[in-house]
Design an enzyme around this catalytic site. Sequence first.
Site, PDB file in Angstrom:
ATOM      1  N   ASP A 518      10.874   0.933  -1.901  1.00 35.38           N
ATOM      2  CA  ASP A 518       9.548   0.406  -1.564  1.00 35.38           C
ATOM      3  C   ASP A 518       9.547   0.113  -0.082  1.00 35.38           C
ATOM      4  O   ASP A 518      10.465  -0.526   0.436  1.00 35.38           O
ATOM      5  CB  ASP A 518       9.252  -0.871  -2.360  1.00 35.38           C
ATOM      6  N   LYS A 542      10.459  -5.939  -0.075  1.00 33.48           N
ATOM      7  CA  LYS A 542      10.258  -6.133  -1.508  1.00 33.48           C
ATOM      8  C   LYS A 542      11.428  -5.595  -2.327  1.00 33.48           C
ATOM      9  O   LYS A 542      11.923  -6.263  -3.246  1.00 33.48           O
ATOM     10  CB  LYS A 542       8.965  -5.451  -1.959  1.00 33.48           C
ATOM     11  N   ASN A 591      -1.320   4.047  -5.547  1.00 34.49           N
ATOM     12  CA  ASN A 591      -2.307   5.024  -5.087  1.00 34.49           C
ATOM     13  C   ASN A 591      -2.050   6.373  -5.737  1.00 34.49           C
ATOM     14  O   ASN A 591      -0.916   6.701  -6.116  1.00 34.49           O
ATOM     15  CB  ASN A 591      -2.311   5.140  -3.556  1.00 34.49           C
ATOM     16  N   CYS A 646      -1.603  -2.871   0.198  1.00 36.37           N
ATOM     17  CA  CYS A 646      -0.250  -2.652   0.700  1.00 36.37           C
ATOM     18  C   CYS A 646      -0.130  -1.291   1.377  1.00 36.37           C
ATOM     19  O   CYS A 646       0.601  -1.131   2.361  1.00 36.37           O
ATOM     20  CB  CYS A 646       0.764  -2.796  -0.423  1.00 36.37           C
TER      21      CYS A 646
END
Length: 769
Positions: A518, A542, A591, A646
């Site tokens: 990530d 993260k 997404n 994000c």
Amino acid sequence: MLTGKRACEADVEEDGVVIEEASKKARAEEYVISSTSGALAEGYNHGPLMDYEVANGKNSMEIDEDLHSRQLAVYGRETMRRLFASSVLVSGLQGLGAEIAKNLVLAGVKSITLHDEGKVELWDLSSNFYLSEDDVGKNRAMACVQKLQELNNTVIISTITVALSKEQLSDFQAVVFTDISLEKAIEFDDYCHNHQPPIAFIKSEIRGLFGSVFCDFGPMFTVVDVNGEEPHTGIIASISNDCPALVSCVDDERLEFQDGDLVIFSEVQGMIELNDGKPRKVVNARPYSFALEEDTTGFGTYNRGGIVTQVKQPKVLQFKPLRDALRDPGDFLLSDFSKIDRSPLLHLAFEALDAFRHEFGHFPAPGSEEDAQKLTNFAVSINERKSNCKLEEIDRKLLYHFASGSRAVLNPMAAMFGGIVGQEVMKACSGKFHPLFQFFYFDSVESLLPEPLDPNDLKPLNSRYDAQISVFGAKLQKKLEEANAFIIGSGALGCEFLKNLALMGVSCSPKGKLTITDDDVIEKSNLSRQFLFRDWNIGQAKSTVAAAAATAINPSFHIEALQNRASPETENVFDDTFWGSLDVVINALDNVTARMYIDGRCLYFQKPLLESGTLGTKCNTQMVVPHLTENYGASRDPPEKQAPMCTVHSFPHNIDHCLTWARSEFEGILDKTPNEVNKFLANPSEYLAAMKAAGDAQARDLLERVVDCLDTDRCDTFQECVTWARLRYNFLISFPSTWQHAMFSNKTILMIMLLKALGSIFQHFELEN
């Protein structure tokens, strides 16, 4: 239960506003408030809203929007206030109870009381992520308190470790029981049902691959907003002078009205009689037109314009108490239409299990034909006594699977039902969204191997995975421990997946490995739903923090955390050798573009893919198995209506992302930072005390902005504003090449410069004033 449209785990914008259709939406919001007002809700369910200041020690308007921005966008401010003023009891701290408590603490209820009289067993470690081997022998509730408190220090968490009396239930707005006998449940539910005001009662169980939920919110429970959606609207094209009148709307977008809906009109020119604000009933609804239950022959002739808006109506539900619902359960909520006859059988099976435990004092043994037959006998006996819902045939094979795994609380099942029950508690406390009415049963027997398991393979091995072994066998457990898995994304879904895999033992042997990647960092708004993170992790990567937290859940977890974005640019990292070594791929993305890329790689390397996503209260999941199911990219969803934040913050790659980013930056300079400065100037000592009390990275960032605004970035002349904007531009183009390539077309550069200059000018004037 399952939505048809696939959802993306898309974060809403920080202020919860969607830019499109602003004029229509503004009118829609106006009518939501009028039809589901606080005054209306106060007359039902739990009486007047508890004073928020008394409940939380804060002013009623003080909701931490940085922390709860995503929830505010879905639930709304009034629902959040009601949630923040609610006290909840969670009884039974095995895996299901821990999941429910975790979700409620993150949501931010006023207080949670944990009740459990039992001691931690080794079996509990396969489902309760807050327990470790050091906790074996301790009280379950006491062992969980401290770690649950870390999730949200504004929630009051207490424990009860002795037997409950029904009078104690009067202290709560909602009570949840996850491990209770049917006799005791009926006693408690009768008390809650007849209490004034009624107390929401929820009973839920996980028994191996089978689960159940029962809800009783009282004899007259009012749902103030059935679906939580914005009221549907339409732009009018014509209205006839008829009885009934035909209303036609422009064909840019299909109408979502249904027969029986109430609508109001505004801005109609010509037929001005419709602008009186009176709700009118829709009949004969069609995609682009509908008829009104109204005679308009005496009205003026329609000229042009007008907007029609749905009026949302409260709905009153009459719940039956558990003792009555057991005899006459009514319609069951279905989640799988291929198992349309399964719920009545499971309704009977859970009653039979309660009778078995009452008679013998223990659960049926895993793989025991004798115990399974005893449970079947109880089921047959109970079925013979039924009059309304007697079954003609009983599936004895299904009852064998039910009996064999009944002692086990499996983590994936607990995670699923923990989310469902947590949402039901929110509905009970707020009156928003239609509650579960009243029984829900679910099973996943298709997860079992097709061939029968050897009973010896189901015997416990004195390990933390014994509950799982009792259902799937030791051989499958070994395969899970040696699996090589790849998770892309460590946000809300990624945290849940990591926790589940750690508890299941996936990649928990030296032969196995889990890779998670990530490219995002932790923000304060993540903390309300990404439970592996804490406030002291703000600003950190993260994936790294999530991996460390998952290792704390299971020290045997063999995991590697990366900060690479899975894309064509990183195929030197995720190369052919890497993909060839994988056993399974799990998407936790926000997404469609990234989903399509991962789906393409899985298709090329023939790897199974677990695809899922969330959007507000909607969700979806899709299992892609090579040569068996269609892949994710085989069907296309509608274009995303908004950009996930994000992605916008880290790697904006299209014009929508650029616009959203620029708007966010503009608001930060024009609105948020000056407001913080004004708060500081109004009362410096109180402001600094509040920042010290917060004590997190977000507070530090706000203080730094205040200092910059008052010192380094303050402009006194127009020339200084232009100079500052140019310097800011120079700073922005110094970002890594991938970012600036996506971000800086000539138009976007110009827009950003103008916004920055205007922001500085207005900031200067606001501070001066």
